[in-house]
Scaffold this motif. Structure first.
Motif, short mmCIF file in Angstrom:
data_model
loop_
_atom_site.label_atom_id
_atom_site.label_comp_id
_atom_site.label_asym_id
_atom_site.label_seq_id
_atom_site.Cartn_x
_atom_site.Cartn_y
_atom_site.Cartn_z
N GLN A 285 0.83 -4.66 9.46
CA GLN A 285 1.32 -5.80 7.68
C GLN A 285 2.29 -6.67 8.20
O GLN A 285 1.94 -7.67 7.07
N ARG A 479 5.01 7.75 8.17
CA ARG A 479 3.39 7.80 7.74
C ARG A 479 3.18 7.71 6.20
O ARG A 479 4.03 8.76 5.82
N GLN A 483 -3.25 10.18 4.72
CA GLN A 483 -3.55 9.18 5.16
C GLN A 483 -3.57 8.91 6.42
O GLN A 483 -4.48 7.86 7.17
N ALA A 485 -2.12 6.24 7.45
CA ALA A 485 -1.82 5.05 7.86
C ALA A 485 -0.15 4.66 7.84
O ALA A 485 0.36 5.39 7.78
N HIS A 486 0.12 4.49 8.97
CA HIS A 486 1.33 3.32 9.99
C HIS A 486 1.80 2.54 8.99
O HIS A 486 1.35 0.97 9.16
N LEU A 487 3.02 2.94 8.75
CA LEU A 487 3.70 1.57 7.24
C LEU A 487 4.98 0.68 8.15
O LEU A 487 5.20 0.08 8.21
#
Length: 794
Positions: A285, A479, A483, A485-487
């Protein structure tokens, strides 16, 4: 005057560029063993550092590592690689450039050791790891130059101490090594030159360029009396964003950045492209935001210290600092992010978060315009870092203790290190030190044929896995459920306070806590309720000594004409009711309010020191039977409430036994255990990273607490106990600032007994972070409450 090689000269001509005077001087003085270049942000100092390398490799192509570049940030190393590749490729130079950080793949790192590039861009931690390998002499045998960027940012931390120790090792491996140090903001150039090189490095000053265009942001709304979010200024900030191409909006903490971004997004009715950037967000990100910045696709980025340093972020034309900068050097560094070009003035606006910060911002503006940078004198090199350096050296092969001691002494931070101190550190590395020598797990080094070597070669892997001085807070990955997904990451302590269904801000979005799974925080999207705020330990800056002194001088000189009318009237009312604090004496106010007695001590010693002062004063008040109930601290004052009034501050402020009382209090305080854990981890006594995985924060805390309690009881003079005391005194509790305050006021105080609350004390009643005092007051209040209840039954 040294001329550029033809290929480089053609490249410069084609671009319409010419060398700045300081760049030419760096080229002319390329043969000197060490140099410190101080040049403004955007002045081309990084290119100046690399010009001799490019010229030498253009004229005399060769294989192997020629130049090592070291920066504080992984992103900065990657950015420099991209920027350097342009002149190298366009000039057709046979130069290979690569970066090596924690993000570099294992396969690439192995290849770099076997076949190093001509220019390697890395960080202090990656350099220390490279030096720990047995083939380090081969890797660095032909190294000719080291370029250290943003040295001011490194020199203020243990990362800098580790780097400078690594450079002493490099000089042994690469005789004749030349070192260049680059910086934009230095408060004491001779001191920095002496720190980075023995003898001190010669100093080159570039033209500082035009004065920055800095001011306080005018807003229709008045700042609140307390708090640090700056939400009142959102409309004015948004208007500035609309007027500029790209705006960086800096905050002092990640939590404040999250709150501000959330409020800014809600007010962004025109859907301007804005983003958030801080160190707890996932790397993917952050890189996405950075790429959008460089491409000019964002109008504003709310950020923290992750964007402080010298990455060229494209067309940034405005800096907004929300909250008082606390440190002039940090403000100058951040201002330099705007108009990142030579001879182009930087434009910046300061947004005070509360009423008192208006005064602090005014003092910071004056200091910035005068280039009066702040900074505290450096103490001796920390010994926990020295212990880690000894272990790293042992990983690379057998060593002679006399040679290593002589090598370490060539490091500016350790020039005063005695042989006894070195031997104590060596003994700790070898056996764990007095009190721990009976345990096999700390028997790490042994003497063999007159040289120290690892007792078990397999321990090298564990040592390498724990190299570094950065002490991460206990973080858990965040996460998206379903999903994967690592935030990013949040504090373990904050995560433990959540129950399923709770919402909090993260990456500028509201997420819903679903639960913990395999040491990860699982969340889902939630646009509904008011969120909690993710709590990041981060760095809570204290106002620097120099800024505090400027504020006190401003009070003494009554220089209020430039302040807003509401702030002028507030200070005038304070003078009518009591008086303003001054530099010569400590102002102490005592007054009743709402059935309690209050005492306010205006020390202007910074938040950490004022907090410590509160702990010490309430101990003395308890002994004096004044029954303190609690206290709260800011950068400028400590407010204590009690059942009995303070009628004489003299016994409370007596300096003589203060340090002794402080050390007694500190011995059993959680601050010492937290500091011990950090130093023990750096020194290698506690391993956070192991082959089977990383310890959780609670596991590491449990291990360190047992060790601490053992050493307190059986080996209070152990080297790590000494190190812990030293670190605690100058770190979290900042006792030195208390001593400086007492020295500044020469033991005198201005005591005012007043009939009620004063204007300057009023904001402290709104501050968060109140600290309760467990003592006589609690028992007395329980008795009073019981008597009141009984009275109701009569």
């Amino acid at each position: 005057m040294t001329a550029l090689p033809s290929a480089l000269d053609t490249f410069f001509t084609r671009r319409g560029w010419s060398l700045h005077p300081h760049q030419q001087e760096m080229l002319d003085r390329a043969a000197e063993p060490s140099l410190l270049l101080i040049a403004p942000t955007g002045g081309g100092k990084t290119l100046a550092g690399f010009l001799p390398t490019l010229a030498e490799l253009a004229e005399r192509p060769r294989a192997g590592l020629h130049t090592l570049y070291i920066s504080p940030l992984k992103a900065l190393a990657a950015d420099i690689r991209r920027n350097l590749t342009v002149p190298v490729e366009e000039a057709g130079l046979p130069i290979r450039i690569e970066d090596r950080t924690g993000d570099t793949s294992y396969a690439k790192r192995r290849r770099q050791r076997a076949d190093p590039p001509h220019i390697l861009l890395t960080t202090p931690e990656s350099l220390a790891l490279l030096l720990s390998y047995e083939d380090a002499p081969r890797i660095f045998a032909g190294l000719e130059r080291v370029v250290v960027d943003e040295i001011h940012a490194l020199a203020e931390s243990k990362r800098g101490d580790q780097l400078l120790l690594s450079l002493t090792r490099l000089e042994t491996l690469s005789p004749g090594l030349r070192r260049v140090f680059l910086s934009a903001t230095v408060e004491d150039p001779p001191a920095l030159a002496a720190l980075v090189s023995v003898p001190p490095a010669p100093i080159l000053h570039a033209d500082p360029g035009p004065e920055p265009d800095i001011a306080m942001l005018a807003t229709e709304e008045r700042p609140p009396w307390a708090g640090g979010g700056g939400a009142y200024a959102i409309p004015a900030v948004l208007e500035q964003v609309k007027r500029h191409k790209t705006t960086l909006i800096f905050h002092n903490t990640r939590a404040q950045a999250e709150i501000f971004f959330h409020n800014l997004w809600l007010a962004n009715e025109e859907n301007l492209p804005i983003a958030i950037h801080h160190g707890s967000l996932a790397r993917a990100q952050r890189e996405k935001v950075e790429a959008a910045m460089v491409a000019g696709e964002l109008r504003a980025i709310v950020c923290t210290g992750t964007l402080d340093l010298g990455i060229d972020w494209g067309d940034v034309d405005l800096i907004i600092q929300v909250g008082a900068p606390k440190n002039v050097k940090r403000l100058i560094q951040r201002i330099g992010r705007a108009n990142h070009r030579y001879n182009a003035p930087s434009k910046a606006l300061l947004v005070p978060a509360n009423r008192f910060e208006i005064i602090e911002c005014l003092a910071a503006l004056d200091a910035a315009r005068e280039n009066d940078l702040d900074g505290d004198p450096r103490g001796p090199g920390p010994r926990d870092v020295l212990c880690q350096h000894i272990l790293i050296r042992a990983c690379a092969g057998p060593f002679d203790e006399r040679q290593l001691y002589d090598e370490v002494k060539t490091c500016g931070a350790y020039r005063a290190l005695t042989r006894a101190q070195f031997d104590e550190a060596l003994d700790f590395c070898a056996t764990g030190g007095y009190g721990l020598g009976a345990y096999d797990r700390w028997q790490r080094l042994m003497l063999r044929e007159g040289k120290w070597t690892l007792r078990d070669p397999r321990s090298a892997q564990r040592i390498r896995m724990n190299i570094g001085t950065i002490q991460d807070s206990d973080m858990l990955k965040v996460r998206m459920r379903g999903q994967g997904a690592h935030l990013g990451e949040i504090e373990e302590g904050f995560a433990s306070s959540l129950t399923p269904g709770d919402t909090f801000l993260f990456g500028g979005k509201i997420v819903r806590f679903e639960g913990l799974k395999e040491m990860s925080v699982e969340v889902s999207r939630d646009k509904g309720r008011k969120p909690k705020i993710a709590v990041y330990a981060g760095t809570k800056f204290a106002t620097s000594t120099q800024l505090s002194e400027r504020i006190l001088r401003l009070f003494a000189e009554r220089d209020f004409a430039r302040l807003p009318e509401h702030t002028r009237s507030w200070l005038a009312h304070q003078e009518e009711v009591s008086r303003l604090p001054g530099p010569g004496a400590l102002l102490v106010e005592s007054f009743p309010h709402d059935g309690r007695h209050y005492a306010c001590f205006y020390g202007f010693a910074g938040r950490n020191a004022q907090q410590t002062l509160g702990l010490l004063l309430t101990r003395r008040m308890e002994d004096a039977r004044l029954a303190p109930i609690g206290f709260v601290s800011t950068d400028y004052a400590t407010l204590i409430w009690s059942l009995e009034p303070v009628e004489d501050p003299g016994p409370l402020l007596a300096e003589a036994p203060l340090r002794e009382e402080f050390e007694t209090w500190l011995q059993g305080n959680a601050v010492m255990k937290r500091t011990f854990r950090a130093s023990a981890t750096i020194a290698g006594l506690i391993e956070r990273n192991q082959a089977g995985g990383r310890k959780t924060g609670r596991q590491a805390t449990f291990s360190s607490d047992i060790l601490y309690d053992t050493l307190v009881k059986y080996a209070p003079e152990h080297i790590l106990m000494d190190i812990t005391r030293e670190e605690a005194m100058r770190g979290l509790v900042d006792f030195g600032r208390i001593e400086e305050m007492l020295s500044r006021t020469q033991g005198s105080w201005d005591f005012r007994q007043l009939p009620g609350l004063t204007p300057l004390a009023a904001p402290l009643f709104l501050e968060h972070g109140r600290v309760p005092v467990d003592g006589e007051a609690g028992e007395r209040m329980m008795v009073e409450a019981a008597e009141a209840l009984l009275a109701e039954t009569e």
